[in-house]
Write a protein that holds these residues in place. Structure first.
Motif, PDB file in Angstrom:
ATOM      1  N   LEU A  74     -43.792 111.273 -45.585  1.00  0.00           N
ATOM      2  CA  LEU A  74     -42.334 111.199 -45.725  1.00  0.00           C
ATOM      3  C   LEU A  74     -41.795 109.870 -45.203  1.00  0.00           C
ATOM      4  O   LEU A  74     -40.878 109.285 -45.777  1.00  0.00           O
ATOM      5  CB  LEU A  74     -41.674 112.358 -44.968  1.00  0.00           C
ATOM      6  CG  LEU A  74     -41.806 113.729 -45.625  1.00  0.00           C
ATOM      7  CD1 LEU A  74     -41.406 114.829 -44.649  1.00  0.00           C
ATOM      8  CD2 LEU A  74     -40.950 113.802 -46.883  1.00  0.00           C
ATOM      9  N   ALA A  75     -42.379 109.399 -44.096  1.00  0.00           N
ATOM     10  CA  ALA A  75     -41.938 108.131 -43.517  1.00  0.00           C
ATOM     11  C   ALA A  75     -42.521 106.934 -44.259  1.00  0.00           C
ATOM     12  O   ALA A  75     -42.101 105.798 -44.028  1.00  0.00           O
ATOM     13  CB  ALA A  75     -42.331 108.077 -42.038  1.00  0.00           C
ATOM     14  N   ARG A  76     -43.514 107.196 -45.133  1.00  0.00           N
ATOM     15  CA  ARG A  76     -44.191 106.156 -45.915  1.00  0.00           C
ATOM     16  C   ARG A  76     -44.780 105.072 -45.019  1.00  0.00           C
ATOM     17  O   ARG A  76     -44.622 103.888 -45.246  1.00  0.00           O
ATOM     18  CB  ARG A  76     -43.222 105.565 -46.946  1.00  0.00           C
ATOM     19  CG  ARG A  76     -42.834 106.573 -48.003  1.00  0.00           C
ATOM     20  CD  ARG A  76     -41.813 106.022 -48.962  1.00  0.00           C
ATOM     21  NE  ARG A  76     -40.528 105.869 -48.294  1.00  0.00           N
ATOM     22  CZ  ARG A  76     -39.496 105.223 -48.815  1.00  0.00           C
ATOM     23  NH1 ARG A  76     -39.587 104.666 -49.998  1.00  0.00           N
ATOM     24  NH2 ARG A  76     -38.373 105.126 -48.150  1.00  0.00           N
ATOM     25  N   ARG A  77     -45.482 105.529 -43.993  1.00  0.00           N
ATOM     26  CA  ARG A  77     -46.097 104.608 -43.036  1.00  0.00           C
ATOM     27  C   ARG A  77     -47.590 104.850 -42.941  1.00  0.00           C
ATOM     28  O   ARG A  77     -48.012 105.931 -42.526  1.00  0.00           O
ATOM     29  CB  ARG A  77     -45.459 104.745 -41.656  1.00  0.00           C
ATOM     30  CG  ARG A  77     -44.032 104.270 -41.604  1.00  0.00           C
ATOM     31  CD  ARG A  77     -43.536 104.144 -40.188  1.00  0.00           C
ATOM     32  NE  ARG A  77     -42.181 103.626 -40.183  1.00  0.00           N
ATOM     33  CZ  ARG A  77     -41.873 102.340 -40.196  1.00  0.00           C
ATOM     34  NH1 ARG A  77     -42.821 101.430 -40.223  1.00  0.00           N
ATOM     35  NH2 ARG A  77     -40.618 101.949 -40.186  1.00  0.00           N
ATOM     36  N   HIS A  78     -48.386 103.871 -43.337  1.00  0.00           N
ATOM     37  CA  HIS A  78     -49.845 103.916 -43.200  1.00  0.00           C
ATOM     38  C   HIS A  78     -50.460 105.165 -43.840  1.00  0.00           C
ATOM     39  O   HIS A  78     -51.423 105.723 -43.329  1.00  0.00           O
ATOM     40  CB  HIS A  78     -50.248 103.834 -41.724  1.00  0.00           C
ATOM     41  CG  HIS A  78     -49.580 102.710 -40.986  1.00  0.00           C
ATOM     42  ND1 HIS A  78     -49.858 101.382 -41.259  1.00  0.00           N
ATOM     43  CD2 HIS A  78     -48.634 102.716 -40.016  1.00  0.00           C
ATOM     44  CE1 HIS A  78     -49.117 100.615 -40.462  1.00  0.00           C
ATOM     45  NE2 HIS A  78     -48.361 101.397 -39.711  1.00  0.00           N
ATOM     46  N   VAL A  79     -49.894 105.601 -44.963  1.00  0.00           N
ATOM     47  CA  VAL A  79     -50.342 106.836 -45.615  1.00  0.00           C
ATOM     48  C   VAL A  79     -51.801 106.751 -46.082  1.00  0.00           C
ATOM     49  O   VAL A  79     -52.584 107.664 -45.807  1.00  0.00           O
ATOM     50  CB  VAL A  79     -49.404 107.223 -46.783  1.00  0.00           C
ATOM     51  CG1 VAL A  79     -49.873 108.510 -47.452  1.00  0.00           C
ATOM     52  CG2 VAL A  79     -47.978 107.389 -46.268  1.00  0.00           C
ATOM     53  N   PRO A  80     -52.233 105.679 -46.765  1.00  0.00           N
ATOM     54  CA  PRO A  80     -53.647 105.617 -47.177  1.00  0.00           C
ATOM     55  C   PRO A  80     -54.609 105.690 -45.988  1.00  0.00           C
ATOM     56  O   PRO A  80     -55.661 106.322 -46.072  1.00  0.00           O
ATOM     57  CB  PRO A  80     -53.761 104.259 -47.890  1.00  0.00           C
ATOM     58  CG  PRO A  80     -52.369 103.974 -48.365  1.00  0.00           C
ATOM     59  CD  PRO A  80     -51.473 104.526 -47.293  1.00  0.00           C
ATOM     60  N   LEU A  81     -54.233 105.065 -44.867  1.00  0.00           N
ATOM     61  CA  LEU A  81     -55.067 105.108 -43.661  1.00  0.00           C
ATOM     62  C   LEU A  81     -55.197 106.537 -43.148  1.00  0.00           C
ATOM     63  O   LEU A  81     -56.303 107.000 -42.837  1.00  0.00           O
ATOM     64  CB  LEU A  81     -54.456 104.209 -42.572  1.00  0.00           C
ATOM     65  CG  LEU A  81     -55.134 104.253 -41.201  1.00  0.00           C
ATOM     66  CD1 LEU A  81     -56.553 103.704 -41.280  1.00  0.00           C
ATOM     67  CD2 LEU A  81     -54.308 103.480 -40.171  1.00  0.00           C
ATOM     68  N   VAL A  82     -54.086 107.248 -43.092  1.00  0.00           N
ATOM     69  CA  VAL A  82     -54.093 108.629 -42.595  1.00  0.00           C
ATOM     70  C   VAL A  82     -54.925 109.520 -43.509  1.00  0.00           C
ATOM     71  O   VAL A  82     -55.736 110.330 -43.038  1.00  0.00           O
ATOM     72  CB  VAL A  82     -52.646 109.167 -42.470  1.00  0.00           C
ATOM     73  CG1 VAL A  82     -52.634 110.656 -42.164  1.00  0.00           C
ATOM     74  CG2 VAL A  82     -51.894 108.402 -41.394  1.00  0.00           C
ATOM     75  N   ILE A  83     -54.742 109.376 -44.821  1.00  0.00           N
ATOM     76  CA  ILE A  83     -55.512 110.171 -45.779  1.00  0.00           C
ATOM     77  C   ILE A  83     -57.002 109.894 -45.612  1.00  0.00           C
ATOM     78  O   ILE A  83     -57.819 110.823 -45.566  1.00  0.00           O
ATOM     79  CB  ILE A  83     -55.064 109.859 -47.228  1.00  0.00           C
ATOM     80  CG1 ILE A  83     -53.640 110.352 -47.469  1.00  0.00           C
ATOM     81  CG2 ILE A  83     -56.026 110.480 -48.242  1.00  0.00           C
ATOM     82  CD1 ILE A  83     -53.025 109.858 -48.770  1.00  0.00           C
ATOM     83  N   ALA A  84     -57.349 108.621 -45.514  1.00  0.00           N
ATOM     84  CA  ALA A  84     -58.766 108.242 -45.391  1.00  0.00           C
ATOM     85  C   ALA A  84     -59.388 108.794 -44.114  1.00  0.00           C
ATOM     86  O   ALA A  84     -60.508 109.320 -44.135  1.00  0.00           O
ATOM     87  CB  ALA A  84     -58.902 106.716 -45.423  1.00  0.00           C
ATOM     88  N   VAL A  85     -58.671 108.698 -43.002  1.00  0.00           N
ATOM     89  CA  VAL A  85     -59.201 109.187 -41.721  1.00  0.00           C
ATOM     90  C   VAL A  85     -59.416 110.697 -41.762  1.00  0.00           C
ATOM     91  O   VAL A  85     -60.477 111.200 -41.367  1.00  0.00           O
ATOM     92  CB  VAL A  85     -58.248 108.812 -40.558  1.00  0.00           C
ATOM     93  CG1 VAL A  85     -58.621 109.564 -39.284  1.00  0.00           C
ATOM     94  CG2 VAL A  85     -58.292 107.314 -40.309  1.00  0.00           C
ATOM     95  N   CYS A  86     -58.416 111.427 -42.244  1.00  0.00           N
ATOM     96  CA  CYS A  86     -58.517 112.890 -42.277  1.00  0.00           C
ATOM     97  C   CYS A  86     -59.618 113.351 -43.235  1.00  0.00           C
ATOM     98  O   CYS A  86     -60.417 114.229 -42.884  1.00  0.00           O
ATOM     99  CB  CYS A  86     -57.176 113.508 -42.665  1.00  0.00           C
ATOM    100  SG  CYS A  86     -55.898 113.289 -41.407  1.00  0.00           S
ATOM    101  N   ALA A  87     -59.679 112.763 -44.426  1.00  0.00           N
ATOM    102  CA  ALA A  87     -60.682 113.172 -45.411  1.00  0.00           C
ATOM    103  C   ALA A  87     -62.090 112.782 -44.962  1.00  0.00           C
ATOM    104  O   ALA A  87     -63.037 113.571 -45.092  1.00  0.00           O
ATOM    105  CB  ALA A  87     -60.366 112.554 -46.774  1.00  0.00           C
ATOM    106  N   ALA A  88     -62.235 111.566 -44.417  1.00  0.00           N
ATOM    107  CA  ALA A  88     -63.556 111.123 -43.955  1.00  0.00           C
ATOM    108  C   ALA A  88     -64.036 111.961 -42.776  1.00  0.00           C
ATOM    109  O   ALA A  88     -65.218 112.322 -42.687  1.00  0.00           O
ATOM    110  CB  ALA A  88     -63.515 109.649 -43.574  1.00  0.00           C
ATOM    111  N   SER A  89     -63.121 112.289 -41.857  1.00  0.00           N
ATOM    112  CA  SER A  89     -63.480 113.125 -40.709  1.00  0.00           C
ATOM    113  C   SER A  89     -63.940 114.501 -41.174  1.00  0.00           C
ATOM    114  O   SER A  89     -64.944 115.035 -40.686  1.00  0.00           O
ATOM    115  CB  SER A  89     -62.286 113.259 -39.759  1.00  0.00           C
ATOM    116  OG  SER A  89     -61.940 112.010 -39.205  1.00  0.00           O
ATOM    117  N   ASP A  90     -63.205 115.076 -42.117  1.00  0.00           N
ATOM    118  CA  ASP A  90     -63.600 116.380 -42.668  1.00  0.00           C
ATOM    119  C   ASP A  90     -64.977 116.298 -43.311  1.00  0.00           C
ATOM    120  O   ASP A  90     -65.803 117.202 -43.148  1.00  0.00           O
ATOM    121  CB  ASP A  90     -62.574 116.859 -43.704  1.00  0.00           C
ATOM    122  CG  ASP A  90     -61.443 117.645 -43.071  1.00  0.00           C
ATOM    123  OD1 ASP A  90     -61.347 117.650 -41.820  1.00  0.00           O
ATOM    124  OD2 ASP A  90     -60.649 118.256 -43.804  1.00  0.00           O
TER     125      ASP A  90
END
Length: 199
Positions: free
Chosen positions: A30-46
């Motif tokens: 929603l804030a449009r801040r570092h969204v690709p980074l957050v997606i990558a971290v969460c998906a890679a961690s999973d």
């Protein structure tokens, strides 16, 4: 193909439930801040945790009660801290800042929060390492196809949540919308922390 689809369905059913990770990804989207980074971290961690569960780490983790206790207490402390921050944002009524406007956490702060919400959250270990790891055993030699399906589900969900949040941006131009979202996030964090502490 069946183990792949089974893993996809299992992964999505576990990850879609509202939790600490999802609330953070939604807020960043929603804030449009570092969204690709957050997606990558969460998906890679999973992906790492799912692979560990399928490789048999789930059985090992359940036999290490001291490690589980450390993660439980550390996770609860982090969730309470994050919940307090969200509650303060709701109290102050912070509105959405446009990218590049005002003070907001940089990529390092966002990265640290995404990692902490994943790796200090015992629920993530339960869902990925223990549950998905156990479910994969039913597929025998095809268990890695099951794992690939679950990992794909994680990537699809976090991508949809992080990028799809843009569709809600017009509604979140109002300060009251952010107050409600942050209040809900605070309640989720406190509820998750209470679950960990009362086990």
């Amino acid at each position: 193909m069946l183990p792949l689809l089974s893993g996809l369905a299992a992964g999505l059913s576990l990850i879609i439930a509202i939790g600490a990770q999802n609330a953070f990804v939604l807020r960043q989207g929603l804030a449009r801040r570092h969204v690709p980074l957050v997606i990558a971290v969460c998906a890679a961690s999973d992906a790492v945790l799912i692979a560990a569960g399928v490789a048999g780490l789930g059985a090992l983790v359940t036999r290490a009660p001291v490690a589980l206790e450390i993660v439980r207490w550390g996770g609860a402390a982090f969730l309470i801290g994050y919940g307090i921050r969200a509650a303060l944002r709701a109290w102050r009524g912070e509105s959405m800042r446009e990218p590049g406007e005002g003070s907001a956490p940089g990529w390092a702060g966002v990265l640290a929060t995404a990692l902490a919400l994943t790796w200090l959250n015992p629920h993530v270990y339960l869902d990925t390492v223990v549950l998905l790891g156990s479910m994969s055993a039913a597929h025998g030699d095809d268990r890695w196809w099951f794992a690939l399906g679950a990992m794909t589900g994680s990537v699809l969900w976090f991508t949809a949540l992080g990028l799809g949040a843009r569709l809600l941006v017009p509604a979140f131009r109002r300060r009251s919308s952010w107050r409600v979202l942050d209040a809900v996030i605070a309640l989720i964090m406190f509820a998750l922390a209470a679950q960990l502490l009362l086990r």
